[in-house]
Design a protein around this motif. Structure first.
Motif, PDB file in Angstrom:
ATOM      1  N   GLY A   1       0.814  -1.201   0.000  1.00  0.00           N
ATOM      2  CA  GLY A   1       0.000   0.000   0.000  1.00  0.00           C
ATOM      3  C   GLY A   1       0.848   1.250   0.000  1.00  0.00           C
ATOM      4  N   GLY A   2       0.201   2.367  -0.265  1.00  0.00           N
ATOM      5  CA  GLY A   2       0.937   3.621  -0.273  1.00  0.00           C
ATOM      6  C   GLY A   2       0.036   4.808  -0.490  1.00  0.00           C
ATOM      7  N   THR A   3       0.659   5.963  -0.450  1.00  0.00           N
ATOM      8  CA  THR A   3      -0.017   7.248  -0.552  1.00  0.00           C
ATOM      9  C   THR A   3       0.417   7.967  -1.818  1.00  0.00           C
ATOM     10  OG1 THR A   3      -0.082   7.437   1.854  1.00  0.00           O
ATOM     11  CG2 THR A   3      -0.353   9.472   0.599  1.00  0.00           C
ATOM     12  N   SER A   4      -0.539   8.428  -2.638  1.00  0.00           N
ATOM     13  CA  SER A   4      -0.237   9.225  -3.828  1.00  0.00           C
ATOM     14  C   SER A   4       0.675   8.432  -4.768  1.00  0.00           C
ATOM     15  CB  SER A   4       0.372  10.564  -3.404  1.00  0.00           C
ATOM     16  OG  SER A   4       0.544  11.423  -4.503  1.00  0.00           O
ATOM     17  N   LEU A   5       1.912   8.848  -4.931  1.00  0.00           N
ATOM     18  CA  LEU A   5       2.862   8.071  -5.726  1.00  0.00           C
ATOM     19  C   LEU A   5       2.878   6.627  -5.261  1.00  0.00           C
ATOM     20  CD1 LEU A   5       5.403   7.871  -7.686  1.00  0.00           C
ATOM     21  CD2 LEU A   5       6.752   8.319  -5.630  1.00  0.00           C
ATOM     22  N   GLY A   6       2.935   6.432  -3.939  1.00  0.00           N
ATOM     23  CA  GLY A   6       2.969   5.080  -3.392  1.00  0.00           C
ATOM     24  C   GLY A   6       1.733   4.273  -3.725  1.00  0.00           C
ATOM     25  N   ALA A   7       0.575   4.942  -3.843  1.00  0.00           N
ATOM     26  CA  ALA A   7      -0.651   4.256  -4.229  1.00  0.00           C
ATOM     27  C   ALA A   7      -0.528   3.718  -5.652  1.00  0.00           C
ATOM     28  CB  ALA A   7      -1.837   5.201  -4.117  1.00  0.00           C
ATOM     29  N   ASN A   8      -0.054   4.561  -6.562  1.00  0.00           N
ATOM     30  CA  ASN A   8       0.098   4.131  -7.949  1.00  0.00           C
ATOM     31  C   ASN A   8       1.161   3.052  -8.088  1.00  0.00           C
ATOM     32  OD1 ASN A   8      -1.526   6.481  -8.111  1.00  0.00           O
ATOM     33  ND2 ASN A   8      -0.881   6.817 -10.215  1.00  0.00           N
ATOM     34  N   VAL A   9       2.244   3.175  -7.319  1.00  0.00           N
ATOM     35  CA  VAL A   9       3.286   2.150  -7.356  1.00  0.00           C
ATOM     36  C   VAL A   9       2.736   0.815  -6.849  1.00  0.00           C
ATOM     37  CG1 VAL A   9       5.534   1.458  -6.427  1.00  0.00           C
ATOM     38  CG2 VAL A   9       5.160   3.824  -7.159  1.00  0.00           C
ATOM     39  N   SER A  10       1.856   0.862  -5.857  1.00  0.00           N
ATOM     40  CA  SER A  10       1.248  -0.376  -5.363  1.00  0.00           C
ATOM     41  C   SER A  10       0.472  -1.070  -6.475  1.00  0.00           C
ATOM     42  CB  SER A  10       0.319  -0.067  -4.185  1.00  0.00           C
ATOM     43  OG  SER A  10       1.024   0.524  -3.120  1.00  0.00           O
ATOM     44  N   LEU A  11      -0.263  -0.291  -7.273  1.00  0.00           N
ATOM     45  CA  LEU A  11      -0.984  -0.872  -8.407  1.00  0.00           C
ATOM     46  C   LEU A  11      -0.012  -1.485  -9.411  1.00  0.00           C
ATOM     47  CD1 LEU A  11      -3.634   1.950  -9.012  1.00  0.00           C
ATOM     48  CD2 LEU A  11      -3.971  -0.205  -7.778  1.00  0.00           C
ATOM     49  N   GLU A  12       1.092  -0.781  -9.666  1.00  0.00           N
ATOM     50  CA  GLU A  12       2.093  -1.302 -10.610  1.00  0.00           C
ATOM     51  C   GLU A  12       2.755  -2.562 -10.054  1.00  0.00           C
ATOM     52  OE1 GLU A  12       2.605  -0.581 -13.591  1.00  0.00           O
ATOM     53  OE2 GLU A  12       1.922   1.475 -13.913  1.00  0.00           O
ATOM     54  N   ALA A  13       2.963  -2.619  -8.748  1.00  0.00           N
ATOM     55  CA  ALA A  13       3.549  -3.817  -8.151  1.00  0.00           C
ATOM     56  C   ALA A  13       2.642  -5.021  -8.390  1.00  0.00           C
ATOM     57  CB  ALA A  13       3.789  -3.601  -6.661  1.00  0.00           C
ATOM     58  N   PHE A  14       1.336  -4.806  -8.266  1.00  0.00           N
ATOM     59  CA  PHE A  14       0.404  -5.899  -8.552  1.00  0.00           C
ATOM     60  C   PHE A  14       0.510  -6.329 -10.013  1.00  0.00           C
ATOM     61  CE2 PHE A  14      -3.581  -7.459 -10.224  1.00  0.00           C
ATOM     62  CZ  PHE A  14      -3.871  -8.490  -9.349  1.00  0.00           C
ATOM     63  N   MET A  15       0.578  -5.363 -10.926  1.00  0.00           N
ATOM     64  CA  MET A  15       0.680  -5.705 -12.341  1.00  0.00           C
ATOM     65  C   MET A  15       1.958  -6.493 -12.624  1.00  0.00           C
ATOM     66  SD  MET A  15      -2.100  -4.544 -13.489  1.00  0.00           S
ATOM     67  CE  MET A  15      -3.356  -3.600 -12.603  1.00  0.00           C
ATOM     68  N   HIS A  16       3.015  -6.170 -11.881  1.00  0.00           N
ATOM     69  CA  HIS A  16       4.303  -6.829 -12.103  1.00  0.00           C
ATOM     70  C   HIS A  16       4.300  -8.268 -11.602  1.00  0.00           C
ATOM     71  CE1 HIS A  16       8.613  -7.064 -12.777  1.00  0.00           C
ATOM     72  NE2 HIS A  16       8.792  -7.469 -11.531  1.00  0.00           N
ATOM     73  N   ALA A  17       3.673  -8.512 -10.458  1.00  0.00           N
ATOM     74  CA  ALA A  17       3.688  -9.855  -9.875  1.00  0.00           C
ATOM     75  C   ALA A  17       2.422 -10.066  -9.052  1.00  0.00           C
ATOM     76  CB  ALA A  17       4.932 -10.049  -9.016  1.00  0.00           C
ATOM     77  N   PRO A  18       1.277 -10.267  -9.695  1.00  0.00           N
ATOM     78  CA  PRO A  18       0.005 -10.366  -8.970  1.00  0.00           C
ATOM     79  C   PRO A  18      -0.032 -11.508  -7.961  1.00  0.00           C
ATOM     80  CG  PRO A  18      -0.251 -11.032 -11.273  1.00  0.00           C
ATOM     81  CD  PRO A  18       1.098 -10.400 -11.158  1.00  0.00           C
ATOM     82  N   ASP A  19       0.694 -12.574  -8.217  1.00  0.00           N
ATOM     83  CA  ASP A  19       0.675 -13.716  -7.305  1.00  0.00           C
ATOM     84  C   ASP A  19       1.407 -13.444  -5.999  1.00  0.00           C
ATOM     85  OD1 ASP A  19       2.992 -13.589  -8.930  1.00  0.00           O
ATOM     86  OD2 ASP A  19       3.527 -15.633  -8.366  1.00  0.00           O
ATOM     87  N   ARG A  20       2.104 -12.306  -5.907  1.00  0.00           N
ATOM     88  CA  ARG A  20       2.848 -11.988  -4.695  1.00  0.00           C
ATOM     89  C   ARG A  20       2.168 -10.892  -3.864  1.00  0.00           C
ATOM     90  NH1 ARG A  20       9.195 -11.624  -5.748  1.00  0.00           N
ATOM     91  NH2 ARG A  20       9.122 -12.102  -3.504  1.00  0.00           N
ATOM     92  N   VAL A  21       1.006 -10.447  -4.316  1.00  0.00           N
ATOM     93  CA  VAL A  21       0.298  -9.367  -3.620  1.00  0.00           C
ATOM     94  C   VAL A  21      -0.922  -9.952  -2.908  1.00  0.00           C
ATOM     95  CG1 VAL A  21      -0.913  -7.169  -3.879  1.00  0.00           C
ATOM     96  CG2 VAL A  21       1.079  -7.683  -5.310  1.00  0.00           C
ATOM     97  N   ARG A  22      -0.900  -9.838  -1.591  1.00  0.00           N
ATOM     98  CA  ARG A  22      -1.967 -10.387  -0.762  1.00  0.00           C
ATOM     99  C   ARG A  22      -3.174  -9.443  -0.699  1.00  0.00           C
ATOM    100  NH1 ARG A  22      -1.480 -15.588   2.027  1.00  0.00           N
ATOM    101  NH2 ARG A  22      -3.203 -15.620   3.508  1.00  0.00           N
TER     102      ARG A  22
END
Length: 285
Positions: free
Chosen positions: A104-125
Motif C-alpha cells: 500500500g501507499g499514498t499518492s505516488l505510493g498508491a500508484n506504485v502499489s498498483l504497478e507492483a500488482f501488475m508486475h507480480a500479482p501472485d505476490r500481492v496479498r
C-alpha cells in the motif's frame, strides 16, 4: 485497535545493480505489509501507520523508492518510472525472502502499489491505496509538478537554496509532519528533475482495463477537496476493482492529525488479508 505498544524497528538496505535502497522494518511475524511514500517524500511519512499496524501483529516495511529519502538518487530520468518503482517493491520482497505481502501507499505510493500488482500479482496479498492519481488528477498534477521539474532543471539554485535553508533545522525540534515537510524539501536538483521527468512523461498508472482485472482485496481511501488527489479518482478505482472497499477521509488532514479511525480500518483490512496467519487473536488480548 489495541493500545499502542512498543515495536521493534530495524533499518536495512539492498542493491539493485549499483543503486542502493533503504528501508525500515517494524514488528515481526509472517503477515507482511509494505508501505510506500508520496512523491519526493521520505519513507518516514509512513512511520505512524507502520507502528500502528506493527502493534496489531503485522510485519511492516517502509521503503524509500529510488530517488527518494535515504535511497540513492541517480540523475538519469530513464531509471525512474512507475513500473520501475513496482519492480523495486518486488526486489525488496526478494531481499527479505518474502513470498507475499499486502502492499500500500499514498499518492505516488498508491500508484506504485498498483504497478507492483501488475508486475507480480501472485505476490500481492492485498492493496491499500490512498489518494491514487488517475484520470481526474492529470491536469492538476501537471500544473503542480511541471513547474517544479522546470525549476529543478533550469533554475537549480532555487532547489539548492531551499535545501540550504531547511536542512540544518533539527527534525527532533519540530512537529512530526513539519519534519516530513523539511525532509521533502531536502532535494538535489538533478535527481529531482530526473524523478519528475520520469514520472510526468511515463505511465502514471495501469489503464482502466488492467485495474478492472485486480483480483485481490483492495482498500481505497479518498480525500475530499483535494485537487491533486481528487476523491473521484479513488471512487473510480473502487468501482473498477471487483469487491474493493472505498473509505472517504473526513478531510485531507484526517490521517495525518487524527489517524485513529483510518488506522483502525487499515489494520482490520490488513489483518483480514492475513487471516490464515493471524487468526482471530488480537495483539495484547
Amino acid at each position: 485497535m489495541s493500545g499502542r505498544q512498543l515495536v521493534s524497528e530495524r533499518i536495512g538496505q539492498f542493491f539493485i545493480g549499483e543503486d542502493r535502497l533503504e528501508y525500515t522494518e517494524y514488528g515481526g511475524g509472517e503477515a507482511w505489509v509494505v508501505l510506500l511514500h508520496g512523491q519526493l517524500m521520505p519513507r518516514r511519512m509512513q512511520q505512524p501507520l507502520a507502528r500502528a499496524l506493527a502493534a496489531e501483529g503485522l510485519h511492516v516495511v517502509t521503503l524509500d523508492l529510488l530517488g527518494h529519502g535515504r535511497s540513492d538518487r541517480p540523475a538519469d530520468p530513464l531509471v525512474y518510472s512507475m513500473s520501475a518503482f513496482g519492480e523495486q517493491v518486488m526486489a525488496l520482497l526478494d531481499h527479505l525472502g518474502v513470498d507475499e505481502a499486502v502492499i500500500g501507499g499514498t499518492s505516488l505510493g498508491a500508484n506504485v502499489s498498483l504497478e507492483a500488482f501488475m508486475h507480480a500479482p501472485d505476490r500481492v496479498r492485498g492493496l491499500i491505496v490512498e489518494m491514487p492519481v488517475l484520470d481526474n488528477a492529470l491536469e492538476a498534477g501537471l500544473v503542480v509538478f511541471g513547474p517544479m521539474m522546470l525549476c529543478a532543471r533550469y533554475l537549480p539554485f532555487t532547489v539548492r537554496a531551499l535545501r540550504a535553508v531547511t536542512r540544518p533545522i533539527p527534525r527532533g525540534l519540530v512537529p512530526f509532519w513539519a519534519g516530513i515537510a523539511l525532509d521533502t524539501f531536502d532535494q538535489q536538483p538533478a535527481s529531482m528533475a530526473a524523478v519528475l521527468h520520469g514520472i510526468v512523461f511515463g505511465r502514471i498508472a495501469p489503464p482502466s482495463r488492467a485495474r478492472r482485472a485486480i483480483d485481490v482485496p483492495t482498500l481505497v481511501v479518498g480525500h475530499p477537496k483535494d485537487p491533486i488527489h481528487p476523491a473521484a479518482d479513488a471512487a473510480m478505482l473502487a468501482e473498477e476493482v471487483p469487491g474493493a472497499r472505498f473509505v472517504q477521509a473526513q478531510s485531507i488532514l484526517e490521517w495525518r492529525v487524527r489517524p485513529e479511525r483510518l488506522d483502525a480500518i487499515t489494520a482490520e483490512f490488513a489483518r483480514e488479508c492475513w487471516h490464515d496467519r493471524l487468526g482471530h487473536r488480537r495483539v495484547g488480548s
